[in-house]
Design a protein around this motif. Sequence first.
Motif, short mmCIF file in Angstrom:
data_model
loop_
_atom_site.label_atom_id
_atom_site.label_comp_id
_atom_site.label_asym_id
_atom_site.label_seq_id
_atom_site.Cartn_x
_atom_site.Cartn_y
_atom_site.Cartn_z
N GLY A 1 1.02 -1.20 0.19
CA GLY A 1 0.08 -0.03 0.36
C GLY A 1 0.67 1.57 0.33
N VAL A 2 0.20 2.13 0.47
CA VAL A 2 0.54 3.58 -0.76
C VAL A 2 1.41 3.65 1.28
N THR A 3 2.04 4.40 1.68
CA THR A 3 2.68 4.93 2.21
C THR A 3 1.79 5.69 4.03
N SER A 4 2.53 4.89 5.05
CA SER A 4 1.00 5.76 5.79
C SER A 4 -0.24 5.01 5.97
N SER A 5 -0.36 4.03 5.40
CA SER A 5 -1.58 3.55 4.70
C SER A 5 -1.63 1.81 6.43
N GLY A 6 -1.15 2.14 6.91
CA GLY A 6 -1.10 0.63 8.20
C GLY A 6 -0.98 -0.14 7.12
N LYS A 7 0.58 -0.38 6.51
CA LYS A 7 1.19 -1.92 6.82
C LYS A 7 1.87 -2.20 7.90
N THR A 8 2.72 -1.38 8.32
CA THR A 8 3.04 -1.69 9.56
C THR A 8 2.54 -1.97 11.00
N HIS A 9 1.09 -1.40 10.84
CA HIS A 9 0.24 -1.54 11.71
C HIS A 9 -0.86 -2.99 11.53
N THR A 10 -0.75 -3.27 10.29
CA THR A 10 -1.78 -4.20 9.83
C THR A 10 -0.39 -6.07 10.44
N PHE B 1 4.49 12.05 5.03
CA PHE B 1 3.10 11.57 5.03
C PHE B 1 3.28 10.26 6.37
N ASN B 2 4.60 10.77 7.05
CA ASN B 2 3.88 9.19 8.06
C ASN B 2 5.64 9.71 9.15
N LEU B 3 5.26 9.95 10.26
CA LEU B 3 6.67 10.25 11.14
C LEU B 3 7.57 9.15 11.25
N LEU B 4 6.98 7.71 11.40
CA LEU B 4 7.63 6.68 11.79
C LEU B 4 7.72 5.69 9.91
N SER B 5 7.98 6.45 9.30
CA SER B 5 7.95 5.70 7.87
C SER B 5 9.13 4.61 8.12
N SER B 6 8.81 3.13 7.23
CA SER B 6 8.79 2.17 7.15
C SER B 6 10.69 2.27 5.59
N ALA C 1 7.87 -1.12 2.36
CA ALA C 1 7.95 0.08 2.80
C ALA C 1 6.75 1.00 1.32
N GLY C 2 6.15 1.79 2.19
CA GLY C 2 5.37 2.23 0.98
C GLY C 2 5.56 2.41 -0.53
N SER C 3 4.55 2.47 -1.41
CA SER C 3 4.90 3.28 -2.46
C SER C 3 4.97 4.82 -2.17
N ARG D 1 7.24 3.61 19.04
CA ARG D 1 7.84 2.94 17.98
C ARG D 1 6.28 2.27 16.54
N LYS D 2 5.97 1.17 17.20
CA LYS D 2 5.27 0.87 16.09
C LYS D 2 4.62 -0.30 17.28
N GLY D 3 3.38 0.69 18.10
CA GLY D 3 2.69 -0.29 18.69
C GLY D 3 2.85 -1.82 19.14
N1 ATP Z 1 -5.93 0.46 11.40
C1 ATP Z 1 -5.56 1.51 12.17
N2 ATP Z 1 -5.99 1.76 13.32
C2 ATP Z 1 -4.92 2.12 14.19
N3 ATP Z 1 -3.95 3.52 13.90
C3 ATP Z 1 -3.73 2.79 12.47
C4 ATP Z 1 -3.75 1.85 11.27
N4 ATP Z 1 -3.84 1.84 10.44
C5 ATP Z 1 -2.73 2.35 10.62
N5 ATP Z 1 -2.46 3.73 11.85
C6 ATP Z 1 -1.45 4.28 12.56
O1 ATP Z 1 -0.98 5.32 10.76
C7 ATP Z 1 0.25 5.89 11.39
C8 ATP Z 1 0.30 5.65 10.05
O2 ATP Z 1 0.51 3.47 9.66
P1 ATP Z 1 1.34 2.64 9.20
O3 ATP Z 1 3.37 3.14 9.57
O4 ATP Z 1 1.85 1.17 9.59
O5 ATP Z 1 1.89 2.63 7.73
P2 ATP Z 1 2.56 2.31 6.60
O6 ATP Z 1 2.02 1.79 5.37
O7 ATP Z 1 4.01 1.30 7.34
O8 ATP Z 1 3.37 3.58 6.58
P3 ATP Z 1 5.09 3.32 5.85
O9 ATP Z 1 4.58 3.11 3.96
O10 ATP Z 1 5.26 4.57 6.10
O11 ATP Z 1 5.78 2.83 6.59
C9 ATP Z 1 0.81 5.03 12.38
O12 ATP Z 1 0.72 5.34 13.33
C10 ATP Z 1 -0.52 3.77 12.88
O13 ATP Z 1 -0.82 3.21 13.61
#
Ligand code: ATP
Length: 859
Positions: free
Chosen positions: A12-21, A119-124, A159-161, A411-413
């Motif tokens: 997915g695109v950056t900051s869309s929640g990949k790492t969260h998933t 887009f993301n403070l802690l982007s992968s 990493a996000g596109s 860092r990440k949940g």
């Molecule tokens: N389903 C969700 N519920 C709660 N918070 C979320 C959810 N998805 C994403 N977030 C929050 O959004 C922010 C960005 O998510 P995340 O870092 O997972 O994005 P990413 O796709 O991995 O980005 P990147 O590609 O830049 O690493 C994080 O603070 C994360 O906690």
Amino acid sequence: MEGVNGTIFAYGVTSSGKTHTMHGDQRSPGIIPLAVKDAFSIIQETPNREFLLRVSYLEIYNEVVNDLLNPAGQNLRIREDPQGTFVEGIKEEVVLSPAHALSLIAAGEEHRHVGSTNFNLLSSRSHTIFTLTIESSPCGEVSEGEAVTFSQLNLIDLAGSESSRAETTGLRRKEGSYINKSLLTLGTVISKLTDGKATHIPYRDSKLTRLLQSSLSGQGRVSLICTVTPASSNSEETHNTLKFAHRAKRIEIQASQNKIIDEKSLIKKYQTEIRRLKEELEQLKMGIITDTPSKDTAEDSIILWKQKLEDGNVKLQSRLEQEEEAKAALLARIQRLTKLILVSTKETQTSRFSPHPGPRRRHSFGEEELAYLPYRRRDIVMDNESNELLLPVEGFGVSLEDSPKEEKKNRKGLLNWFKLRKRDGASILTSSEGDKSSLTKSTAPSTPIGESVNFHAEPRISNSLAGENVSADLFSIGHGEFPSGSIHGEEIPLTSGKTIDHVDLLREQLKILSGEVALQTSVLKRLTEEAGRSPQSESIQMEMKKTSDEIKGKKRQIASLEREIAHATLGSKGKADKLELSPSYPELLEQLNEKSFELEVKAADNRVIQEQLNEKISECMELQAEVTHLKEQLSQALEAKDLLSNSMMQNNRGVNHAVERHADQGSAVPREVSMEPLQKQQQGLQSIEVDELKQKVSELFEIKAQLEDRNQKLLEESTYAKGLASAAGVELKALSEEVTKLMNQNEKLATELVSLRSPTPRRVSSGPRGARRESMSRRHEPASRRDTNNASHEREKALENMLMEKEQKEAELQRKVEESKQKEAFLESELANMWVLVAKLKKSQGYEHEDSEAKHNVS
Ligand SMILES: Nc1ncnc2c1ncn2[C@@H]1O[C@H](COP(=O)(O)OP(=O)(O)OP(=O)(O)O)[C@@H](O)[C@H]1O
């Protein structure tokens, strides 16, 4: 778990929640912790198979593969073998529990490349691949040719596109371009895979697709999770992600089971080694028993032998010591290897009371280990005890929620939660019965490759009485259960009730002391954190010292208790019946070994924590000193500013008053109004600062002027060189023209010479008739004609001389041309060098100019 490879990746695109998933957070764990937990749950539910799990964790950062579990493993190579692609030299850790696996992920995340973007403070900034390798075989010995089930689960956080619109610069842009390129290749590979006609799939175009090659094209199962963001600004990316998902859905893969027979199977290697070590142990025991003089005596002589044994125990001790040591080492190795192989605890729950031990039990992870995972809904395998263990987790969650600032820093949940959990784990885990192995296991080195046996073989107890039953019973003891259940007297009927009571009492004391040590360790940790916050607080320091002294004292007590237990066991050994005592002895031995191992680990932990604490304290002190210094400076500056403004105001007032007074008196205004000494000092300081700044500025200007001069000179030199080069070019041209002219002239002269010479040959070639005519004419030719001939001969000679001269001149000119060509080449190269120099100087001047400008701005 059945030998089929699996891959799950988040796209997915950056900051869309990949790492969260993939990782999740404390309240909702992500795919990785869930998968790990599931794997261990399935092992728990599969009593007839034994498993060996190992993990690796890598990242692909800017097309370079790095090992996240081993910081030294950088820029690793991707290789291929019949089973697919693999990363050469990657570290694989054998894992014993979900907590252990998660601790490794948490440690690995520390090394992952993360950066803040728009887009993301802690982007992968890298793709990560967490691989869980699962080997399993039926319980018991595996024969040589038998295949082992082997599979890998790859959990990938891409990493996000990044959109081309993203305003990134420098490193981020570079990372972004690598990320986009590899994701583009992934897209191409997927679309080619779905297009039945494609002959070439470009797996090799990126490291990511190369590593995923076996998953995408092979015989595993793949799940693709596409994450999208609801932001309308990302609608284009969302559309692209959906298109990618749509394409990926059409890939067809045939899932099949993997079986391996070769030496790649670690489980097989361990099983073989265990078998070999057991044989060695048996031989050793046989040796001891053969050496024992009363082995073959009759029933009544056993009593005599026992008596003798008691009396001569001390003597025997030294003799047996060596064998004991070897045995202990072997036992420890077997134990360590055995612990790495996981089996369900279900089977042994029933077989524990059976007179004949059931299938061999290896390390069994307890529910308490699963309790590491913050689950509301527990699976059926979890009992009440585990639910109790869960309570501190929830308590912990509350404390996290209470501090949103802390959460922001996380860092990440779940990773962060786990790190914190791990830190506080000691107190939580050791406070509950039966969970003593978790911490040890998560901190202990897990892969026992190499011959170093980290085993505490302190109790030198002769277990010759235990006899042959040692091995069988020892191997039937599950690691997770021994501390609470099997060591109690109810299960093992002992004749010496008093001794057992005493030993139990000692053991209880030991348990209480261990609990206290754990509690105080957690107190020490809390104090350490407090000390970090207020490093100068003496009371905290005192308390910490007191606590650590207490811990040391308690550890000494534990050690003496252990010795007592060992002695008590030794004492009771003589009295106990051989057959009755034999089942408890290995357990006791194992328990003692476990305890000492645990203690060692805790002591090591403690030492590390102490060191870290000291470091942190000194860091804090430094920071504190710095802050104080800065505060002082600030207050001084503020004071100076206030004083200055006051003095200025006073001055103004004084001047006004003086003006008014003098105006009233009708006299002239004095030029100087007296100032207070402090104000003067302040002004003096200010003027010094201003002077310094002015000096700096003038220095910078000087440097600039010097550079400009140098540049000017270089420019002049280059212009001169250019002029020289063009002059040389002109000269060369003129010379070549002259050469051409001379050559033409030469040619002309040559033809003239030839024409002048031509009568003589013509005469020769005119034949007999001509010759006769010539002789006739010679006879009759007048004297004037002969003169003409002479003159032409002379002219011919003169021409010949001229021609020679010309030729010499020509050669000279040719030489000159060569020389000037060389000169021209030299000048050209000089000119080129000059330009390079000018460019360099311009560049450096540009930087310096920027610097000086920046400094100027700052000043
Ligand atoms: N389903 C969700 N519920 C709660 N918070 C979320 C959810 N998805 C994403 N977030 C929050 O959004 C922010 C960005 O998510 P995340 O870092 O997972 O994005 P990413 O796709 O991995 O980005 P990147 O590609 O830049 O690493 C994080 O603070 C994360 O906690």
